[in-house]
Scaffold this motif. Structure first.
Motif, mmCIF file in Angstrom:
data_model
loop_
_atom_site.group_PDB
_atom_site.id
_atom_site.type_symbol
_atom_site.label_atom_id
_atom_site.label_comp_id
_atom_site.label_asym_id
_atom_site.label_seq_id
_atom_site.Cartn_x
_atom_site.Cartn_y
_atom_site.Cartn_z
ATOM 1 N N TYR A 120 -3.481 2.034 -3.673
ATOM 2 C CA TYR A 120 -3.054 3.435 -3.694
ATOM 3 C C TYR A 120 -4.003 4.270 -2.838
ATOM 4 N N VAL A 121 -3.426 5.133 -1.997
ATOM 5 C CA VAL A 121 -4.215 5.962 -1.087
ATOM 6 C C VAL A 121 -3.786 7.415 -1.227
ATOM 7 N N ALA A 122 -4.758 8.309 -1.420
ATOM 8 C CA ALA A 122 -4.500 9.748 -1.495
ATOM 9 C C ALA A 122 -5.124 10.409 -0.281
ATOM 10 N N ALA A 123 -4.305 11.045 0.546
ATOM 11 C CA ALA A 123 -4.756 11.630 1.804
ATOM 12 C C ALA A 123 -5.190 13.079 1.621
ATOM 13 N N ASN A 124 -6.318 13.450 2.193
ATOM 14 C CA ASN A 124 -6.817 14.829 2.151
ATOM 15 C C ASN A 124 -6.605 15.487 3.509
ATOM 16 N N LEU A 125 -5.362 15.756 3.810
ATOM 17 C CA LEU A 125 -4.949 16.247 5.111
ATOM 18 C C LEU A 125 -5.320 17.702 5.326
ATOM 19 N N ARG A 126 -5.467 18.077 6.583
ATOM 20 C CA ARG A 126 -5.578 19.495 6.894
ATOM 21 C C ARG A 126 -4.299 20.204 6.438
ATOM 22 N N GLY A 127 -4.448 21.460 6.068
ATOM 23 C CA GLY A 127 -3.329 22.181 5.463
ATOM 24 C C GLY A 127 -3.526 22.333 3.973
ATOM 25 N N GLY A 128 -4.291 21.419 3.372
ATOM 26 C CA GLY A 128 -4.650 21.542 1.968
ATOM 27 C C GLY A 128 -5.852 22.463 1.799
ATOM 28 N N GLY A 129 -6.385 22.520 0.583
ATOM 29 C CA GLY A 129 -7.525 23.391 0.313
ATOM 30 C C GLY A 129 -8.816 22.631 0.092
ATOM 31 N N GLU A 130 -8.863 21.375 0.507
ATOM 32 C CA GLU A 130 -10.022 20.532 0.226
ATOM 33 C C GLU A 130 -11.324 21.113 0.760
ATOM 34 N N THR B 137 0.834 -1.200 0.000
ATOM 35 C CA THR B 137 0.000 0.000 0.000
ATOM 36 C C THR B 137 0.866 1.246 0.000
ATOM 37 N N LEU B 138 0.574 2.158 -0.922
ATOM 38 C CA LEU B 138 1.293 3.433 -1.004
ATOM 39 C C LEU B 138 0.355 4.551 -0.585
ATOM 40 N N LEU B 139 0.732 5.272 0.454
ATOM 41 C CA LEU B 139 -0.036 6.392 0.990
ATOM 42 C C LEU B 139 0.648 7.692 0.595
ATOM 43 N N TYR B 140 -0.061 8.522 -0.193
ATOM 44 C CA TYR B 140 0.497 9.791 -0.682
ATOM 45 C C TYR B 140 -0.152 10.957 0.034
ATOM 46 N N GLY B 141 0.651 11.978 0.397
ATOM 47 C CA GLY B 141 0.095 13.152 1.058
ATOM 48 C C GLY B 141 0.872 14.412 0.765
ATOM 49 N N TYR B 142 0.242 15.553 1.057
ATOM 50 C CA TYR B 142 0.881 16.866 0.910
ATOM 51 C C TYR B 142 0.585 17.736 2.129
ATOM 52 N N GLY B 143 -0.663 18.168 2.299
ATOM 53 C CA GLY B 143 -1.077 18.848 3.521
ATOM 54 C C GLY B 143 -0.442 20.200 3.758
#
Length: 719
Positions: free
Chosen positions: A521-531, A490-496
């Motif tokens: 594949y996992v795309a994280a919607n972390l706080r710090g982004g503009g989601e 599992t690959l977890l991708y993030g920016y945040g």
């Protein structure tokens, strides 16, 4: 809008030290400097901040050679590289296009054109399976003729004719670029035209013989962040040193600039003082040369001009005498009201307000409409605003399903514009629209072919509970028959960070090299982004930054709890600010991951503000010279927190010598420290590429091959 986008957002996506002959003496001086700057720790690796220093380059070369040799021996390396090459060099891949004067323009790279060609064709020709293109500029030939390592940047053409363009070309992919004037009719650089030497420059057309320019004019002309502090008016044929100063910021500002926004009927002149990443002051200069300070809060983001009104996205609540406008709203300030100065805010017209999960991401303006690219529960939706006899009219336009639809390549002097749609499993499509059309109909120009088998794949949206109870959404893509045994790679991708959202995108190489082979594949919607708008971002700025890493950890734990994977099979990836994310996370929770892709990263948060463009990010992270913020930064800074007695994953650090935005010293020093402590790591530094990491298509293929080979080696459970 293209120039405005570059001005307001391009600095995100943006000091050379000389190596002295006496290494022993130099190291001692560096240690004394660090004792003064960061009392908690002396730094023996400051010499690795010398970007082109002989010792530093030798270190980078030795580590990169070792890493490359290791992964080239892997039996999977050749097959992965072949699959990536097939995708990257495919002749039927979807070209990224823009519209100029009703024609399709594209910058294209393939096996023959490694650096790329700028080319054009008609809309009708583009729709064909194999369109005929007219080459405008061959970058490979130009680089050969001029003995330069040119990398394509962007073009700024003079509307509405769009014959004369200012092109930016960089050496090796750096942010610092050369500017040269180009004629689209003759397909040649203009003899004795506008030309700027290598620098981080701003340049905007006023008319065919005049530009606003901000660049490195010499000592005292740049901010502490390395961007222009002074803008001047520059006439054709005039020596740059004789250009007249028209606007000036201060050294602690992020930048200062002047530009012209052109509509069908009028040219608007603006002067920008960018105080920090999220603060600016703007002056409007009318036809008589009178300047008026726009009375919006410094946090408001200018988004264009329409119907003789200035458009702004509010990044905080705004209370006027007549109304309270919530954060995330789009407002229009009529130019006619500027004479009322501060009272002009009472005349603000509200065009859009956000809801619980519906936020404004970006704005595109055409001649007859405003297009809103919205985030609707992280999906990408489009709305259109027109001005009618009854006032402003907002309409939702339907396109796509669970993906991202967005308007781009719209210009305020033209009705034509482009729309793109994609999602994780659907190849990207490009449509052409005309603002005057009623309803939501677009003409499909082209769709990319499938690059992987998607019929047996599924996309889910899940949530994980962070340490403070906040629910953090994430997307997960996997095979429908996934076995929940904790053994799935599992690959977890993030920016945040920086209010930049992570949205669905077509997983071309990820689909082929990861999902088809059984990876998740996992795309994280972390706080710090503009989601979820500005508030989602602001909630974790500066002193609250550690919450982002808690969000990322929570998703990792959620994946393990639901037996999708386990620590042995879980990897993380992040670039730039995301590189800081992965660095801080693996140091905090080394037990949670078995692979870490830490790319073009920030890692030394004690000195980030002293390196290249780092000073411009203090609004995001905080100032290390402030004692309270320094305590926060040092609580998670990877370089200061990595320890010899702790067992860490075998991290793969990747960066570029030519990255003049995030200093390569961050990655170099982290590698040196971890090796000193006895940890096994991998390091690859591309000698070119800038912040993107690679300068041409062959370098990109190698970079991606290293990524996938490393991930399969670490997460398959076979090693």
């Amino acid at each position: 809008m293209r120039y405005l986008h570059i001005l307001l957002h391009g600095l995100l996506l943006p000091l050379l030290f000389q190596l002295t002959a006496c290494t022993t003496k130099n190291t001692q001086v560096q240690k004394e400097t660090m004792k003064k700057e960061t009392p908690h720790m002396a730094d023996p690796y400051l010499w690795l901040e010398e970007v082109e220093g002989a010792q530093a380059l030798a270190f980078a070369k030795a580590e990169s050679t070792r890493t490359l040799a290791h992964f080239e021996k892997d039996p999977q390396f050749a097959k992965i590289k072949a699959d990536l090459t097939k995708i990257a060099l495919a002749e039927d891949k979807l070209p990224g296009i823009t519209l100029i004067n009703g024609e399709v323009y594209n910058f294209w790279q393939d096996k023959k054109h490694v650096r790329g060609i700028w080319r054009r064709t008609s809309v009708s020709e583009f729709k064909k399976i194999k369109p005929k293109w007219e080459t405008i500029l061959d970058l490979d030939q130009l680089a050969k003729d001029e003995n330069e390592n040119w990398v394509w940047g962007w073009q700024n053409c003079l509307p509405p004719e769009n014959r004369l363009c200012l092109l930016t070309l960089s050496r090796g992919g750096k942010d610092a670029s050369v500017v040269r004037e180009f004629d689209l009719t003759t397909k040649a650089f203009v003899k004795d035209g506008f030309t700027l030497p290598e620098a981080k420059s701003d340049i905007s057309w006023i008319d065919k013989d005049t530009v606003f320019v901000g660049t490195d004019f010499g000592p005292g002309s740049l901010t502490d962040s390395g961007y222009p502090m002074i803008s001047k008016i520059w006439k054709r044929g005039q020596p740059l040193k004789e250009a007249k100063e028209v606007f000036k910021g201060g050294p602690q500002d992020m930048s200062a600039s002047s530009f012209v926004y052109t509509t069908e009927n009028k040219k608007y002149r603006f002067h920008f003082r960018v105080i920090s990443f999220y603060e600016n002051e703007i002056w409007y200069e009318d036809e008589q040369g009178l300047r008026t300070h726009l009375p919006l809060p410094s946090s408001a983001q200018m988004s264009g001009v329409f119907n003789d009104s200035f458009l702004f996205l509010l990044r905080e609540d705004l209370k006027t005498k007549t109304q309270t406008i919530p954060v995330g709203s789009l407002v229009a300030l009529p130019v006619s009201q500027l004479k009322n100065k501060e009272k002009a805010l009472d005349s603000l017209e509200v065009l859009f307000t956000p809801s619980a999960k519906r936020f404004l991401n970006s704005v595109e303006v055409s001649k007859s409409a405003i297009y809103l690219n919205l985030l609707d529960n992280i999906q990408g939706k489009i709305a259109r605003i027109t001005h009618t006899e009854k006032g402003w009219l907002l309409e939702d336009l339907k396109m796509g399903n669970q993906g991202v639809a967005r308007v781009y390549s719209a210009d305020p002097w033209d009705d034509n514009y482009l729309v793109a749609y994609t999602d994780f499993l659907t190849p990207s499509s490009i449509y052409q629209g005309v603002s005057a059309h009623k309803g939501a109909t677009w003409d499909l120009l082209k769709q990319a072919p499938e690059r992987f088998k998607s019929k047996d794949l599924i996309v889910e949206q899940r949530h994980a509970k962070s340490a403070d109870g906040t629910m953090i959404p994430y997307f997960i893509v996997h095979k429908k028959n996934l076995v929940l045994n904790g053994k799935n790679p599992t690959l977890l991708y993030g920016y945040g960070g920086f209010e930049s959202p992570i949205q669905p995108f077509y997983l071309d190489s990820i689909g082929k090299l990861w999902l088809e082979r059984g990876g998740v594949y996992v795309a994280a919607n972390l706080r710090g982004g503009g989601e979820f708008g500005p508030t989602w971002h602001r909630s974790v700025m500066r002193e609250n930054r550690p919450k982002v890493y808690e969000d990322f950890i929570a998703i990792g734990e959620d994946l393990i709890q639901h037996k999708i994977t386990s620590a042995t099979h879980l990897g993380i990836q992040g670039r730039s600010n995301g590189g800081l994310l992965t660095g801080a996370t693996f140091v905090k929770r080394p037990d949670l991951f078995n692979a870490v892709l830490c790319e073009v990263p920030l890692l030394d948060m004690a000195r980030y503000h002293k390196l290249l463009a780092g000073a411009s990010w203090m609004e995001e992270y905080g100032n290390p010279d402030d004692s309270k913020m320094n305590d926060v930064l040092m609580s998670y800074s990877p370089y200061q927190n990595v320890k010899a007695q702790v067992k860490y994953p075998e991290v793969l650090f990747m960066t570029s010598t030519k990255d003049d935005r995030v200093h390569p010293g961050h990655a170099r020093k982290m590698v040196a420290r971890m090796k000193e402590q006895g940890h096994k790591i991998y390091y690859y530094e591309n000698t070119e590429g800038g912040h993107a990491g690679n300068a041409n298509i062959q370098q990109k293929i190698l970079w991606n091959t290293l990524e996938y080979t490393y991930l399969w080696q670490k997460l398959s459970g076979k090693n």
